[in-house]
Write a protein that holds these residues in place. Structure first.
Motif, PDB file in Angstrom:
ATOM      1  N   UNK C 135      13.452  -4.505  -7.727  1.00  0.00           N
ATOM      2  CA  UNK C 135      13.095  -4.971  -7.015  1.00  0.00           C
ATOM      3  C   UNK C 135      11.390  -4.829  -5.831  1.00  0.00           C
ATOM      4  N   UNK C 136      10.464  -5.930  -7.346  1.00  0.00           N
ATOM      5  CA  UNK C 136       9.479  -5.703  -6.471  1.00  0.00           C
ATOM      6  C   UNK C 136       8.657  -6.402  -6.067  1.00  0.00           C
ATOM      7  N   UNK C 137       9.171  -7.063  -5.295  1.00  0.00           N
ATOM      8  CA  UNK C 137       8.087  -7.923  -4.547  1.00  0.00           C
ATOM      9  C   UNK C 137       8.152  -6.661  -3.144  1.00  0.00           C
ATOM     10  N   UNK C 138       9.359  -6.186  -2.780  1.00  0.00           N
ATOM     11  CA  UNK C 138       9.740  -5.659  -2.188  1.00  0.00           C
ATOM     12  C   UNK C 138       7.568  -4.704  -1.967  1.00  0.00           C
ATOM     13  N   UNK C 139       7.846  -4.064  -2.854  1.00  0.00           N
ATOM     14  CA  UNK C 139       6.469  -3.011  -3.009  1.00  0.00           C
ATOM     15  C   UNK C 139       5.339  -3.443  -2.643  1.00  0.00           C
ATOM     16  N   UNK C 140       5.106  -5.247  -1.954  1.00  0.00           N
ATOM     17  CA  UNK C 140       4.019  -5.724  -1.449  1.00  0.00           C
ATOM     18  C   UNK C 140       3.773  -5.180  -0.363  1.00  0.00           C
ATOM     19  N   UNK C 141       2.385  -4.939  -0.173  1.00  0.00           N
ATOM     20  CA  UNK C 141       2.075  -3.729   1.052  1.00  0.00           C
ATOM     21  C   UNK C 141       2.048  -4.715   3.019  1.00  0.00           C
ATOM     22  N   UNK C 142       1.877  -6.496   2.487  1.00  0.00           N
ATOM     23  CA  UNK C 142       2.223  -7.212   3.492  1.00  0.00           C
ATOM     24  C   UNK C 142       3.359  -6.922   3.627  1.00  0.00           C
TER      25      UNK C 142
END
Lengths: 373, 373, 373, 373
Positions: C135-142
């Motif tokens: 779930x790559x989008x969860x890795x976004x620092x923001x």
């Protein structure tokens, strides 16, 4: 035809609060901006007491005043009755005005229940009088443009709708009870939901089914401003609802008056097979339109979006909220003279209220029942 | 004090074009929105011919009209003379009104040269009459907020300024000659530069030096609309200028009426040691403010930004362009009654014109000379 | 500890398509950006045929290849099995890798049904192996910052959630059938809904009930690209759903792969009693945060938002999509060495799949039944 | 051609600070993303001391290290010398590498004076070696798209340019002296102005004249971090400049490293007779394009903007800052193998430096002299 030779149209205004003042100013300004078939003239103002009515009349420029709204309605010089009184009074005032054969201009919501709104609608239709309800956000030229793009098939067959009206004026648990929290005719779904539902209907037509989920964020509120006594809140602070339009289009809306940080997110995205449209009242002079390759275009309000040109000669000058009310009043005057119906009349407002009640019914059922409208 | 018992202030309006109509509507609307010390009453309208003046008077609601503006000025019922005639007439009209002891409300630019503007300024100051020039964009509550943040040191010591007024109305080479392209008093730097220069002065004070570079993008234009005859253009379509304020702050501005795609980019960024402010008239109800960690905040216009609250009761409702003119007229009425000076009077407009002429002088010199103002 | 003296971690990659390439590049880049407790080393690549596998291995920098993924799993040099094969193969591959005691890194969705995902989860938990789902989008620092603000109570008690994942890649009726339209494991609610559901869970915890409404916009699609033969579509193109979280927070989401004009509107607004947060992946380096008076602040990604500082030394430089995969791989390596679980493991992915199936069930019922999860 | 059978290209890297790390990571990642005619292989890293070099080599994956950059240049396995040392060393390092016939990849600015940059340029041209300077922001696909629209005449004849590079990293008066404030080769106009000048040249070609105005906001700074001793600052914190391009286009730029609230406003607006383009690196994956009626379109980066497709398969996924460096390195490798020149080589960097020095000369003259370039 110049202003001074036009037939006079007598205005009787009930209520001198914020919305009454807004009506009065719109009736004053409209003749300088629109070439209308009649000249609105302020006749009489009614309010709860003689003192309030007198003060309102002087401040808003009415030559006469009364504490008895029936006097206003019966005044032969009054052609249009503008109702900005509390919602609970809309029905008796409108019925009396209809009985007197007057054009009736009523603030939203039309009444506190759909049943009451239907009664008013049927009376108006039987009497053949002109009616209008103040859904002012529908008068925005950019919203009108959105509708015209949809109707002209510019964005293709419509495939989805996502709407919202979110503000923050009830965020604080110390905002007290008022007509807004009255179980009859209150709640975010009534106060704000009515705007996004009327917008949805204006853009995409009748709504046929809904499921809704609601939350009362603050379970008690002060009985009046500053009071330490708190009473339970029986209406919603926030409602999310699924929708299906008669056309088969599906989507969702949110109504929320506790949306921290949001001031006027009356917004929608309409998606079609060939394009899409985004709008938020937070930037009311802009429409974002996608119509093929290359991203959403930011269209700025201008003379090509009627009746913007009545206000400003070139794109880049902006309309404000009060201008929307002036546009509404111009439509009212035109319909008053020409006869017939205008958008949005009592029947339209009744239809909005039916959707609201269906959402309330669904939300109150812990099984989340689907409600047909 | 209620509207109907206030002292009447007689308005004489010269010119019934777009800006004349804008003035007339502002005088009509202002009393319903502001609790002013006097009630503006339309007395007489003057225009180039009797026919035009009659039509204007009827449309804009003036009971009398004249084709001789001197009649208007001499009319004892006229207290305020509002001048929206072509720029070339501003000087004789204003001087006559000053001689008659009237308050003078003149559209920008004050005159076609700084020398003429100075003459008008000195006459007004000698006579002690109230004057105002229509720099309407300065009346925006968000611009006022920007100035207040600067004055209150909220963004620290100011370190830089970047301004622009870019529109697109002269983009086409087929827009014909007009007063806008008159070598005396024309050009983008006069028409639009005056707005961003007045804005810069309002925010940061006097400007002491400048270097400028100009371009005439379309070297010829039709002598009149649709004509195949073209005449040379002797004014700028675009000017970029370096600035130094008396305070020592440095920066730059652009004036551009051929800015394809731009409708109203009257914008600035003011940078200070503790914060920064961004604004564009394209989103006139927003101010972007940085005041410490965490990015620019989008402040929306609301009742905490006077006189927004005179128009709308809550944040999220927007002001439009015409509302700025109403605010200007309110300030005019207040100053007319109280006496003294208001921002921006004739002297302020003269100072703006001096900056414009310094930029024109610098730009006309292929050596790009620095010009002290 | 320097890169070259770190213990080696052998990577076996199944699949060399877009996502396989994305994995391979992330394993290559991660060591230069993160100071990890081990050095990932590419060992072997598996794909459907020897020819494809050989080409993939050469292009992506693997020294060995195989057409039999069981060979890869059994390879003693392989420590982490990365699965980017079609969804239908996830279960057998993962079960085999678990049986071999390997760490398993699987692309989303974990499997084609919740039942299958549960089987995989239980096997992994019984074996005690490390698992991760992409779930790559969860890795976004923001996004991480958003979660931290929520957890730290910076925006107060949460009162509402509004989420969406809308893209446009299925807009055309001529996009053919594929695994995306397979009734088992397909549809917009699976392909895109899984992202916004996992995001909602990451931010606000478990979801306990839902009602949903779905639409299949294009009722038939070509059986393969360019074919004139069309077969019925049995999955949704768009789903709107109401949600209730275990915490009691209510809201709604939309999943839509036919959202004309939208490229990556994976977006949310979380509202609390003291503040609010807005985010859209369309501007993945920005978070809009309201935390008191004065409007939403636009926070730009920077070193104060870990692990941004591993990529760029100062705010204003941006992360891209591929950087999110590198962050994910860094977390994977850390968990592989340290043991235990990381967000989001197989169980988390199973929970997402349960929500999806509840929405599908509700949407398939014309009575719009409420489904408990 | 697969990665492992490509000819190897030996990389020698001087410097292991932030930019050295950025180079190293780009050389690592590039082969997995671009199908290049050669495979970059890390050979040796040089830094100021053996200790620093050893640490850098281990961290960044170089098998060998040295404290003597001449050893690196003479290493026969080194094909490309990448220079990320302090600016003062660029000249001797580059001249030595050129003498050794190596391809030279140098960080910006090329050197501390235009004279030095010219010497380096002439040496490289005489030797016929490939050179490249790290103007990484020019590698952005959206900037490339802007240039292509201009070259293809999509926005018509260019009529104006407005550019800026504003950041905030020198805002505090306590940021100490460093190479950035060295009178030789320092100042905002060198550090940031070089980016917007190179951008302006990339988009619109050579610049032929300029006037500039500068400000040193903080007149003293600590001699080193935390010191109470302060020394005068002799370079600019902010410069505004007027420009004329050889093509006759006029405009202005700003360079500002004390722009409170701004993190990466490397931005421009290019206006043409048929359209206009806006860009800011603060939203590096977007280009705003106006090309006729209807407002600016927000174009999102996607596969139609090469080489975006090398990184991500679909629009809506974003590139980040580090990806720009990978694109730069890919161009470097291609030119290294093919020979010839690439944008931006030493001569281009020398031309940028000439413009900077002209601006410095103009700004230092209180008469604000126009400077021909």
């Amino acid at each position: 035809m110049a202003m001074k030779f036009k037939p006079k149209i007598g205005i009787g205004l009930i209520g001198s609060g914020f919305m009454g003042r807004c009506h009065a100013n719109a009736f004053t300004a409209v003749s300088g901006l629109f070439d209308l078939p009649g000249l609105p003239v302020k006749i009489i103002l009614a309010d709860a007491t003689g003192e309030i009515a007198q003060k309102g009349a002087r401040t808003l420029g009415f030559p006469r005043f009364t504490s008895d709204w029936r006097v206003l309605i019966d005044d032969p010089a009054v052609d249009i009755v503008a109702i900005t009184a509390p919602n609970i009074y809309h029905e008796p005032m409108a019925l009396a005005a209809i009985a007197a054969g007057k054009t009736v201009y009523c603030e939203k919501p039309l009444s506190i229940t759909a049943a009451s709104a239907l009664k008013m609608t049927q009376a108006a239709e039987a009497a053949g009088v002109v009616t209008m309800v103040g859904f002012n956000f529908l008068r925005n030229p950019m919203v009108r443009m959105a509708r015209e793009l949809i109707v002209a098939n510019d964005i293709g067959k419509i495939t989805g709708f996502r709407g919202r009206h979110a503000e923050n004026y009830m965020c604080s648990p110390n905002v007290p009870h008022s007509f807004r929290t009255d179980p009859q005719g209150g709640g975010a779904i009534t106060d704000l939901g009515s705007h996004i539902i009327s917008m949805a209907r204006y853009l995409l037509g009748p709504i046929s089914r809904t499921n809704a989920i609601s939350e009362t964020i603050h379970r008690t509120r002060p009985v009046h401003l500053g009071s330490v006594d708190r009473a339970p809140v029986l209406v919603d602070d926030m409602t999310h609802a699924l929708l299906e339009f008669e056309s088969g289009v599906k989507g969702s809306i949110e109504a929320n008056w506790s949306a921290t940080g949001r001031t006027m997110d009356l917004s929608f995205e309409v998606t079609g097979t060939k394009g899409a449209i985004q709008f938020s009242q937070e930037r009311m002079n802009e429409l974002l339109v996608y119509s093929g390759l290359g991203g959403f275009r930011r269209i700025e309000a201008g003379p090509s979006h009627p009746p913007y040109g009545n206000f400003c000669p070139a794109v880049g000058h902006h309309l404000g909220f009060n201008d929307l009310k002036i546009i509404e009043v111009a439509q009212l005057i035109e319909t008053h003279v020409a006869g017939g119906t205008c958008f949005s009349d009592f029947r339209e407002a009744y239809e909005v209220q039916k959707v609201i009640e269906a959402m309330q019914l669904s939300a109150s059922d812990r099984e989340g029942a689907l409600i047909a409208i």
